[in-house]
Design a protein around this motif. Sequence first.
Motif, PDB file in Angstrom:
ATOM      1  N   ASP A   1       0.860  -1.175   0.000  1.00  0.00           N
ATOM      2  CA  ASP A   1       0.000   0.000   0.000  1.00  0.00           C
ATOM      3  C   ASP A   1       0.903   1.234   0.000  1.00  0.00           C
ATOM      4  O   ASP A   1       1.797   1.348   0.840  1.00  0.00           O
ATOM      5  N   TYR A   2       0.685   2.133  -0.938  1.00  0.00           N
ATOM      6  CA  TYR A   2       1.529   3.317  -1.034  1.00  0.00           C
ATOM      7  C   TYR A   2       1.504   4.156   0.244  1.00  0.00           C
ATOM      8  O   TYR A   2       2.439   4.899   0.520  1.00  0.00           O
ATOM      9  N   ARG A   3       0.413   4.051   1.015  1.00  0.00           N
ATOM     10  CA  ARG A   3       0.331   4.841   2.239  1.00  0.00           C
ATOM     11  C   ARG A   3       1.419   4.450   3.243  1.00  0.00           C
ATOM     12  O   ARG A   3       1.786   5.242   4.108  1.00  0.00           O
ATOM     13  N   ALA A   4       1.939   3.210   3.124  1.00  0.00           N
ATOM     14  CA  ALA A   4       3.008   2.777   4.026  1.00  0.00           C
ATOM     15  C   ALA A   4       4.269   3.602   3.833  1.00  0.00           C
ATOM     16  O   ALA A   4       5.090   3.716   4.746  1.00  0.00           O
ATOM     17  N   LEU A   5       4.430   4.205   2.654  1.00  0.00           N
ATOM     18  CA  LEU A   5       5.635   4.998   2.392  1.00  0.00           C
ATOM     19  C   LEU A   5       5.655   6.305   3.166  1.00  0.00           C
ATOM     20  O   LEU A   5       6.681   6.975   3.217  1.00  0.00           O
ATOM     21  N   ARG A   6       4.521   6.679   3.779  1.00  0.00           N
ATOM     22  CA  ARG A   6       4.522   7.886   4.609  1.00  0.00           C
ATOM     23  C   ARG A   6       5.459   7.727   5.803  1.00  0.00           C
ATOM     24  O   ARG A   6       5.952   8.711   6.355  1.00  0.00           O
ATOM     25  N   ASP A   7       5.683   6.482   6.222  1.00  0.00           N
ATOM     26  CA  ASP A   7       6.569   6.212   7.354  1.00  0.00           C
ATOM     27  C   ASP A   7       7.968   5.823   6.896  1.00  0.00           C
ATOM     28  O   ASP A   7       8.802   5.435   7.720  1.00  0.00           O
ATOM     29  N   ALA A   8       8.231   5.881   5.606  1.00  0.00           N
ATOM     30  CA  ALA A   8       9.535   5.450   5.090  1.00  0.00           C
ATOM     31  C   ALA A   8      10.618   6.446   5.475  1.00  0.00           C
ATOM     32  O   ALA A   8      10.367   7.639   5.655  1.00  0.00           O
ATOM     33  N   THR A   9      11.829   5.937   5.614  1.00  0.00           N
ATOM     34  CA  THR A   9      12.987   6.776   5.925  1.00  0.00           C
ATOM     35  C   THR A   9      14.097   6.458   4.934  1.00  0.00           C
ATOM     36  O   THR A   9      14.114   5.398   4.300  1.00  0.00           O
ATOM     37  N   ILE A  10      15.014   7.376   4.816  1.00  0.00           N
ATOM     38  CA  ILE A  10      16.195   7.147   3.990  1.00  0.00           C
ATOM     39  C   ILE A  10      17.276   6.520   4.855  1.00  0.00           C
ATOM     40  O   ILE A  10      17.700   7.084   5.856  1.00  0.00           O
ATOM     41  N   GLY A  11      17.701   5.330   4.474  1.00  0.00           N
ATOM     42  CA  GLY A  11      18.761   4.635   5.192  1.00  0.00           C
ATOM     43  C   GLY A  11      20.125   5.050   4.675  1.00  0.00           C
ATOM     44  O   GLY A  11      20.308   6.157   4.167  1.00  0.00           O
TER      45      GLY A  11
END
Length: 253
Positions: A81-91
């Motif tokens: 679900d694209y909404r999960a990318l709202r919590d994504a971080t850059i590693g």
Amino acid sequence: MRNRRSMAMLLYSLASMAFSSPACAQPIAASATAGAIPGYLAPMRASPQRQAAIAGLATLVARLPTSTQPTRENRIFNVDDYRALRDATIGNGFEMYLVDADALMAGKSVEQSLYGSGEWRFIVMQGGRGVGLVTVAQMNGQWKMVQAGASQLADELVAVAERYGQLSPRSTLRFIRCQPAVTDVIEVSAQGATPSPSTTGPFYVPLAGARSKPATSAATAAPLSSPPLSQAELGDALRRRLRRGLRDPRFMH
């Protein structure tokens, strides 16, 4: 079929706008521990490369259709679900090193044939997993995101780093691509760490998800080998693949 094609074109358009637009979106937070992978050659967190990756990811996420679940045709990152990318971080990030095929075929070693590409790739972390990569490069004197995706490669990078980044003494990892040979490897450098007692120096872990573009068949996309390779073994394997590519143009990118 028409709906899938339309969605794929929409995502391509959105991604293109994100790559060319100024990084004006609110940056996604990158915590001190998110995506921390031991051994990676990563720029400082305040570096312009990292800031470009954070801003570029935020811009892309803001433009993705939040009501649409990714399909195989339009999936950019490995999320349901694209909404999960709202919590994504850059590693962590790394500069991509390239192999000069002409130098390698002229008899130089892998190390002597390497040069920096000037492009940096950053792992997109979500839920403790590497779900994709964003690539940044200098354009008109400014660092900008120029590519996003490669979810299989991101997952492999995290797995390799977890396995080899914990060596003692501490190892350093370097991403190397030989484009004409359709091959990606991770170089592992650590004093006393070798793939076998009979070899010395750094060793190389071949990656299966070696391309950001699925342009080759499964047969040509196969990794060089499962076990790590010494520098001499890698050089010999790359030369074989390069010679094969000269005989069969379909093998090349």
